[in-house]
Design an enzyme around this catalytic site. Structure first.
Site: not given
Ligand code: NAD
Ligand code: UDP
Length: 310
Positions: A34, A36, A57, A103, A143, A147, A184
């Site tokens: 989605f 990735g 998943v 499990k 979200y 979580k 982001r």
């Molecule tokens: P990402 O979007 O790059 O990766 C998420 C991956 O999950 C993608 O490859 C997507 O295709 C896959 N995916 C989504 N829905 C799915 C489903 N239903 N079945 C199978 N695959 C699915 O984001 P990321 O930054 O790599 O995040 C990875 C994990 O870490 C996530 O669970 C996210 O919530 C968590 N996380 C990331 C951050 C960050 O800042 N990067 C912060 C907090 C939590």
């Molecule tokens: N944000 C921003 N400009 C952008 C994208 C995000 O100013 O183009 C801001 C957003 O409103 C938030 C912070 O940057 O206050 C971090 O956003 P992000 O989506 O990266 O992560 P999260 O809000 O989930 O921490």
């Protein structure tokens, strides 16, 4: 070790796969692609100890593994809000499927949780003991609450079925392999700067975030998974705190762009401040970040420059 990584074709999942494949684990990457991309794992597809499984998943799966890292979930607000019901299903049913599998095959299972479980925090910095300030019915709730429910399920399977769990609460992390369309803030600012487009700050830019570089975070994942002192939740993030204005100025300086900053509407429930308390990670995992923001940004900028062929 035989390891399953859900979300293994994403930004963080693919870096985790690299680390585990390199150290000789047998890695299965499950992803529905989605957010990735096969591009993130293309270099692994010929490795004898790597397999890609296109699967969702939320549908059950069965593989014989010793470790499960559950990362499947869109992480960017624009992507997780695109189909909010699917997002919450992914967190909740994905957790149930991973825990049920853990499990059955007696695997240790890791949950990629998030600083979002603290919502718009009224305690700063955020320790793991803080229960958070989350809107249960807003646009971020699919979200945040998904979580939070996943964490609840992890602890219930642990108490009720003795499943061996680990929970990491991840704070904003950036680096190469973020999608240019991710949405982001770090990738948005860098892509905008490199294209010479104005950098879009939401609100007045005084909200704060703490940005961790991916390599530090992945090291934290593996340390948490491979120790027995704590099951978590453990905050993993970089305690350096920056306003979005500071981040934008930093990106402008490092890319030497002529682009300007423009201010846009602040989305609903956008947290005002965020910074991890990492005392537990320090004491139990002997972990703390080593890559400062500017250094991480330089690497991320270099990645996007090449990707966008600029
Ligand atoms: P990402 O979007 O790059 O990766 C998420 C991956 O999950 C993608 O490859 C997507 O295709 C896959 N995916 C989504 N829905 C799915 C489903 N239903 N079945 C199978 N695959 C699915 O984001 P990321 O930054 O790599 O995040 C990875 C994990 O870490 C996530 O669970 C996210 O919530 C968590 N996380 C990331 C951050 C960050 O800042 N990067 C912060 C907090 C939590
Ligand atoms: N944000 C921003 N400009 C952008 C994208 C995000 O100013 O183009 C801001 C957003 O409103 C938030 C912070 O940057 O206050 C971090 O956003 P992000 O989506 O990266 O992560 P999260 O809000 O989930 O921490």
């Amino acid at each position: 070790m035989r390891v399953l990584i859900t979300g293994g074709a994403g930004f963080l999942g693919s870096h985790l796969a690299d680390k585990l494949v390199d150290r000789g684990d047998d890695v299965i990457c499950l992803d529905n692609l989605f957010t990735g991309s096969k591009r993130n794992i293309a270099h692994l597809l010929n490795a004898p100890n790597f397999e890609f499984m296109r699967h969702d998943v939320i549908d059950p799966f069965k593989v014989e593994v010793d470790r499960i890292y559950n990362l499947a979930c869109p992480a960017s607000p624009i992507h997780y809000q695109y189909n909010a019901i699917k997002t919450i299903k992914t967190s909740v049913m994905g957790a149930i499927n991973c825990l049920g599998l853990a499990k059955r095959v007696n695997a240790r299972v890791f949950q990629a949780s998030t600083s979002e479980i603290y919502g718009d925090p009224d305690l700063h910095p955020q320790p793991e003991s803080y229960w958070g300030n989350v809107n249960p019915i807003g646009i971020r709730s699919c979200y945040d609450e998904g979580k939070r429910c996943a964490e609840t399920l992890f602890f219930d399977y642990h108490r009720q079925n003795a499943v061996d769990i680990r929970i990491a609460r991840i704070f904003n992390t950036h680096g190469p392999r973020m999608s240019p369309e991710d949405g982001r803030v770090v990738s948005n600012f860098i892509v905008q700067a490199l294209k010479g487009e104005d950098l879009t700050i939401f609100g007045d830019g005084m909200q704060t975030r703490s940005f961790c570089y991916y390599s530090d975070l992945i090291e934290g994942f593996v340390r948490l998974m491979e120790q027995d002192r704590t099951i978590g939740p453990v905050n993993l993030g970089n305690p350096g705190e920056f306003t979005m204005l500071e981040l934008a100025e930093n990106v402008i300086k490092l890319t030497k762009t002529k682009a300007k900053i423009v201010f846009k509407h602040l989305p609903q429930d956008d947290p005002k401040q965020r910074k991890p308390d990492i005392e537990i990670a320090k004491s139990k995992l002997n972990w703390e970040p080593t890559v400062p923001l500017e250094e991480g940004l330089k690497e991320t900028i270099a990645y996007f420059k090449e990707l966008l062929e600029l």
